[in-house]
Design an enzyme around this catalytic site. Structure first.
Site, mmCIF file in Angstrom:
data_model
loop_
_atom_site.group_PDB
_atom_site.id
_atom_site.type_symbol
_atom_site.label_atom_id
_atom_site.label_comp_id
_atom_site.label_asym_id
_atom_site.label_seq_id
_atom_site.Cartn_x
_atom_site.Cartn_y
_atom_site.Cartn_z
ATOM 1 N N LYS A 1 1.061 -1.221 0.119
ATOM 2 C CA LYS A 1 0.017 0.106 -0.110
ATOM 3 C C LYS A 1 0.831 1.084 -0.024
ATOM 4 O O LYS A 1 1.585 1.410 0.965
ATOM 5 C CB LYS A 1 -0.770 -0.266 1.234
ATOM 6 C CG LYS A 1 -1.935 0.953 1.209
ATOM 7 C CD LYS A 1 -1.622 2.174 1.733
ATOM 8 C CE LYS A 1 -2.787 3.338 1.788
ATOM 9 N NZ LYS A 1 -2.317 4.597 2.333
ATOM 10 N N GLU B 1 6.982 -0.062 12.888
ATOM 11 C CA GLU B 1 7.949 0.715 13.618
ATOM 12 C C GLU B 1 7.351 2.127 13.564
ATOM 13 O O GLU B 1 6.776 2.570 12.563
ATOM 14 C CB GLU B 1 9.155 0.770 12.491
ATOM 15 C CG GLU B 1 10.435 1.474 13.002
ATOM 16 C CD GLU B 1 10.862 2.231 11.959
ATOM 17 O OE1 GLU B 1 11.338 1.950 11.193
ATOM 18 O OE2 GLU B 1 10.916 3.613 12.280
ATOM 19 N N CYS C 1 12.820 8.604 12.016
ATOM 20 C CA CYS C 1 12.241 7.965 13.343
ATOM 21 C C CYS C 1 13.641 7.852 14.197
ATOM 22 O O CYS C 1 13.494 7.682 15.375
ATOM 23 C CB CYS C 1 11.804 6.508 13.044
ATOM 24 S SG CYS C 1 12.684 5.667 12.028
ATOM 25 N N GLY D 1 -1.351 5.146 13.617
ATOM 26 C CA GLY D 1 -1.428 4.436 12.353
ATOM 27 C C GLY D 1 -1.005 3.077 12.420
ATOM 28 O O GLY D 1 -1.730 2.069 12.422
ATOM 29 N N GLY D 2 0.076 2.732 13.278
ATOM 30 C CA GLY D 2 0.550 1.469 13.498
ATOM 31 C C GLY D 2 -0.421 0.850 14.469
ATOM 32 O O GLY D 2 -0.801 -0.545 14.352
ATOM 33 N N SER E 1 3.246 6.479 11.659
ATOM 34 C CA SER E 1 2.802 7.254 12.990
ATOM 35 C C SER E 1 2.475 6.053 14.072
ATOM 36 O O SER E 1 2.012 4.969 13.654
ATOM 37 C CB SER E 1 1.873 8.127 12.884
ATOM 38 O OG SER E 1 0.520 7.385 12.582
ATOM 39 N N ARG E 2 2.562 6.567 15.259
ATOM 40 C CA ARG E 2 2.009 5.479 16.427
ATOM 41 C C ARG E 2 0.526 5.206 16.324
ATOM 42 O O ARG E 2 0.017 4.087 16.402
ATOM 43 C CB ARG E 2 2.104 6.050 17.775
ATOM 44 C CG ARG E 2 2.097 5.102 18.758
ATOM 45 C CD ARG E 2 1.935 5.751 20.446
ATOM 46 N NE ARG E 2 3.250 6.280 20.592
ATOM 47 C CZ ARG E 2 3.597 6.719 21.910
ATOM 48 N NH1 ARG E 2 2.570 5.970 22.940
ATOM 49 N NH2 ARG E 2 4.591 7.368 22.213
HETATM 50 N N1 LIG Z 1 8.519 7.709 13.823
HETATM 51 C C1 LIG Z 1 8.436 7.728 12.521
HETATM 52 O O1 LIG Z 1 9.358 6.917 11.914
HETATM 53 C C2 LIG Z 1 7.600 8.204 11.660
HETATM 54 C C3 LIG Z 1 6.561 9.002 12.153
HETATM 55 N N2 LIG Z 1 5.588 9.805 11.530
HETATM 56 C C4 LIG Z 1 4.782 10.274 12.076
HETATM 57 O O2 LIG Z 1 3.256 10.280 11.404
HETATM 58 C C5 LIG Z 1 2.330 11.315 11.142
HETATM 59 C C6 LIG Z 1 1.950 11.393 9.716
HETATM 60 O O3 LIG Z 1 2.902 10.738 8.787
HETATM 61 P P1 LIG Z 1 2.722 9.532 7.927
HETATM 62 O O4 LIG Z 1 3.935 9.183 7.367
HETATM 63 O O5 LIG Z 1 1.421 9.926 6.809
HETATM 64 O O6 LIG Z 1 2.220 8.395 8.726
HETATM 65 P P2 LIG Z 1 0.711 7.757 8.998
HETATM 66 O O7 LIG Z 1 0.891 6.614 10.039
HETATM 67 O O8 LIG Z 1 -0.268 8.613 9.321
HETATM 68 O O9 LIG Z 1 0.635 6.734 7.458
HETATM 69 C C7 LIG Z 1 1.269 5.716 7.279
HETATM 70 C C8 LIG Z 1 0.264 4.902 6.413
HETATM 71 O O10 LIG Z 1 -0.527 4.140 7.272
HETATM 72 C C9 LIG Z 1 -1.711 4.577 6.648
HETATM 73 N N3 LIG Z 1 -2.689 4.697 7.969
HETATM 74 C C10 LIG Z 1 -2.321 5.595 8.876
HETATM 75 N N4 LIG Z 1 -3.545 5.322 9.786
HETATM 76 C C11 LIG Z 1 -4.072 4.416 9.316
HETATM 77 C C12 LIG Z 1 -5.462 3.783 9.936
HETATM 78 N N5 LIG Z 1 -6.021 4.375 10.966
HETATM 79 N N6 LIG Z 1 -6.009 2.884 9.277
HETATM 80 C C13 LIG Z 1 -5.455 2.365 8.023
HETATM 81 N N7 LIG Z 1 -4.614 3.002 7.652
HETATM 82 C C14 LIG Z 1 -3.529 3.893 8.293
HETATM 83 C C15 LIG Z 1 -1.631 5.808 5.878
HETATM 84 O O11 LIG Z 1 -2.694 5.907 4.951
HETATM 85 C C16 LIG Z 1 -0.440 5.568 5.234
HETATM 86 O O12 LIG Z 1 -0.332 4.750 4.188
HETATM 87 C C17 LIG Z 1 3.816 12.280 11.176
HETATM 88 O O13 LIG Z 1 3.496 13.800 11.398
HETATM 89 C C18 LIG Z 1 4.634 11.622 12.205
HETATM 90 O O14 LIG Z 1 4.313 12.360 13.478
HETATM 91 C C19 LIG Z 1 5.625 9.667 10.040
HETATM 92 C C20 LIG Z 1 6.624 8.797 9.437
HETATM 93 C C21 LIG Z 1 7.689 8.156 10.182
HETATM 94 O O1 LIG Z 2 18.091 6.692 10.084
HETATM 95 C C1 LIG Z 2 17.760 5.958 9.167
HETATM 96 O O2 LIG Z 2 18.505 5.602 8.444
HETATM 97 C C2 LIG Z 2 16.443 5.231 9.145
HETATM 98 C C3 LIG Z 2 15.335 5.784 9.774
HETATM 99 C C4 LIG Z 2 14.057 5.267 9.719
HETATM 100 O O3 LIG Z 2 13.846 4.156 9.792
HETATM 101 C C5 LIG Z 2 12.731 6.030 9.498
HETATM 102 O O4 LIG Z 2 12.988 7.458 9.670
HETATM 103 O O5 LIG Z 2 11.468 5.631 9.491
#
Ligand SMILES: NC(=O)C1=CN([C@@H]2O[C@H](COP(=O)(O)OP(=O)(O)OC[C@H]3O[C@@H](n4cnc5c(N)ncnc54)[C@H](O)[C@@H]3O)[C@@H](O)[C@H]2O)C=CC1
Ligand SMILES: O=C(O)CCC(=O)C(=O)O
Length: 509
Positions: free
Chosen positions: A171, A252, A289, A232-233, A229-230
């Site tokens: 997806k 993650e 992350c 989403g996960g 995001s937490r």
């Molecule tokens: N810690 C990390 O590695 C990351 C954290 N984030 C956090 O997430 C926020 C939003 O960024 P995104 O990358 O868009 O992450 P996200 O978690 O909102 O979305 C990632 C994927 O999961 C899907 N998704 C999310 N919530 C869902 C649900 N309730 N049911 C079904 N599918 C769902 C979305 O459509 C997308 O394809 C950022 O502002 C940030 O706070 C984002 C990217 C990485």
């Molecule tokens: O620091 C990296 O190379 C990976 C970071 C990562 O996994 C993420 O931001 O989702």
């Protein structure tokens, strides 16, 4: 969820404006079809030889390279990430596929263990026992917004699942549909050239959450890989657990990646550390992350020198384009909340952005006592914001580390004279973190055999494993034991003639 064919578009990350072309929004029947095709491909795909599967992974890498600069240019437009960063990320993606090809060829992933029969053992004979790992089945992979290549359509989750013998349904992240479509095309081309079964790879995309929910609910899906995001996960984990047949979700999610600065290191190079810290904090607009979101140190001259250098370096930081306006808004809101907390002092702000697609880096400081009184100060702000926690003593530092949630990383900056103090923290950090590193920065994860990119909740939903590095293959395998099964019915790798690495009576042979 859409019943008919609709279209959506990507956005230019630097302006927030829509850019063509149109991409079809995947429908409920597209989800069913992709998952059904993956299930139908499973038997043939899991039976492919190590050599054929490895060649397929390598061919995906070659096809990605063949997309040339067009791929990088599209990815840069959709994410705002510079071409140099994306060139590196493409290299990492392709090398990751090649590394998994080596893993597949080694046959170690098959995990063969043989305990030969002991018919004369008393009081009871021992049966002949033979174990091997088998793939779980079709895996749903959610592409990440922040790594459009290395954690997306052909990223680590896809590479490890395909290496394990699992078909994959991706997806794509709605923030970079053009990049995903190009990479999906490369994978499909490689599958065709390598004679892989149809359905070994499927690609779905569209805005909104229903598409991802439907994918995880689909009965053909056997496991999920996710980076985001937490919220989403956790939503996907809940769906997976509520299915008639629950499935594992390897998500993650969030981490603040504490950096601990010890006295001798600060005394020797406090200023240099402050400057280098800002480099790691602002890399990729802080959208990692592994971003160093929390710094812990004892109050004193060394910390003051670190702060002074960090403040100076922050002033030079240009506001960077963020991945999406939504992520920018979440970052602006998160740092606003952090800055408004009791006892939190704003130390420095990077150059101010346009308030729409870019946002300034920000550095805060707080006394440790305030963190011990308010655990919300330890929550992730996704972006280039970090909090320096000034500790009055080592006990306070330990209390904070013990109060922390699960983390992907912890970083120790230490000199020789700091080793005893650092050693005392290791047992605490081992309980909380997936990776503990010394005298470096957590951003930029090496893809290798010994890497762990994981950690206890909320860093991930399952701290027993990793999403980067070759151990990631184990997430998509499970053990089967064959007891007293006649030799001609055994899988080839369990027969006496097999040449795959194995353990016989627990000893490597
Ligand atoms: N810690 C990390 O590695 C990351 C954290 N984030 C956090 O997430 C926020 C939003 O960024 P995104 O990358 O868009 O992450 P996200 O978690 O909102 O979305 C990632 C994927 O999961 C899907 N998704 C999310 N919530 C869902 C649900 N309730 N049911 C079904 N599918 C769902 C979305 O459509 C997308 O394809 C950022 O502002 C940030 O706070 C984002 C990217 C990485
Ligand atoms: O620091 C990296 O190379 C990976 C970071 C990562 O996994 C993420 O931001 O989702």
């Amino acid at each position: 969820m859409q019943a008919n064919s609709e279209a959506f578009r990507g956005h230019d990350a630097s302006t927030g404006e829509e850019i063509g072309p149109d991409f079809p929004v995947s429908t409920a029947s597209d989800v069913d079809e992709a998952c059904k095709a993956a299930a139908q491909a499973f038997a043939a795909y899991r039976a492919t030889s190590s050599e054929d599967r490895a060649a397929f992974l390598e061919a995906i890498g070659d096809e990605i390279m063949a997309l040339g600069d067009e791929l990088l240019e599209r990815a840069s437009k959709e994410t705002g990430l510079p071409l140099a960063r994306l060139t590196g990320e493409r290299g990492r993606t392709v090398n990751q596929l090649r590394l998994f090809a080596q893993v597949v060829r080694s046959d170690r992933w098959r995990g063969v263990r043989i305990d030969p029969a002991m018919p004369d053992r008393t009081p009871l004979p021992r049966p002949d026992l033979r174990l091997r790992m088998v793939p779980l089945g079709p895996v749903a992979v959610f592409g990440a917004s922040n790594f459009p290549l290395a954690f997306s359509t052909a990223g680590g989750d896809t590479a490890s699942a395909l290496a394990a013998g699992c078909p994959v349904v991706v997806k794509g992240h709605p923030a970079h549909p053009g990049t995903d479509s190009m990479v999906a095309g490369a994978i499909l081309k490689a599958a065709k050239t390598c004679g892989m079964p149809e359905g070994v790879f499927g690609h779905l995309q569209g805005p909104g959450n229903e598409l991802g929910s439907a994918l995880v609910r689909n009965p053909h899906i056997a496991a999920v890989g996710f980076t985001g995001s937490r919220g989403g996960g956790l939503a996907l984990l809940e769906i997976a657990q509520q299915r008639p047949v629950p499935i594992p979700v390897f998500a993650e999610m969030s981490s603040v990646n504490p950096v601990i600065l010890f006295e001798q290191a600060l005394a020797a190079r406090g200023s240099a550390l402050g400057e280098a810290f800002v480099g790691s904090l602002t890399m990729g607009a802080g959208q990692f992350c592994t971003n160093p979101g929390l710094v812990l140190a004892l109050e004193g001259e060394g910390l003051a020198a670190f702060e002074k250098a960090a403040i100076a370096a922050m002033g030079d930081q240009p506001a960077q384009t963020m991945l999406t306006t939504g992520i920018r808004d979440a970052y602006a809101q998160g740092k606003g909340v952090l800055g408004s907390k009791d006892k939190v002092e704003k130390l420095a702000t990077g150059q101010v952005g346009n308030g729409k697609t870019c946002e300034a880096a920000e550095l805060f400081a707080v006394p440790a006592s305030a963190v011990l009184a308010d655990a919300s100060l330890l929550e992730e702000v996704f972006g280039a914001a970090s909090l320096i926690v000034r500790c009055s003593g080592r006990d306070e530092m330990k209390a904070i580390l013990k109060a922390m949630e699960g983390q992907l990383t912890a970083t120790l900056h230490m000199d020789e004279g700091d080793r005893e103090a650092a050693g005392e923290l290791l047992p605490i950090l081992e309980q909380t973190c997936g990776r503990i590193l010394a005298n470096g920065w957590p951003t930029g994860v090496e893809v290798s055999h010994a890497m762990v990119h994981g950690g206890p909740y909320p860093a991930t939903s399952d701290g027993r494993t990793t999403s980067v590095g070759t151990m990631a293959i184990e997430r998509f395998l499970r053990p089967v034991c064959y007891q007293d099964i006649p030799a001609e019915l055994l899988p080839p790798e369990l027969r006496e003639s097999a040449k795959v690495p194995n353990l016989v009576d627990g000893e490597p042979k």
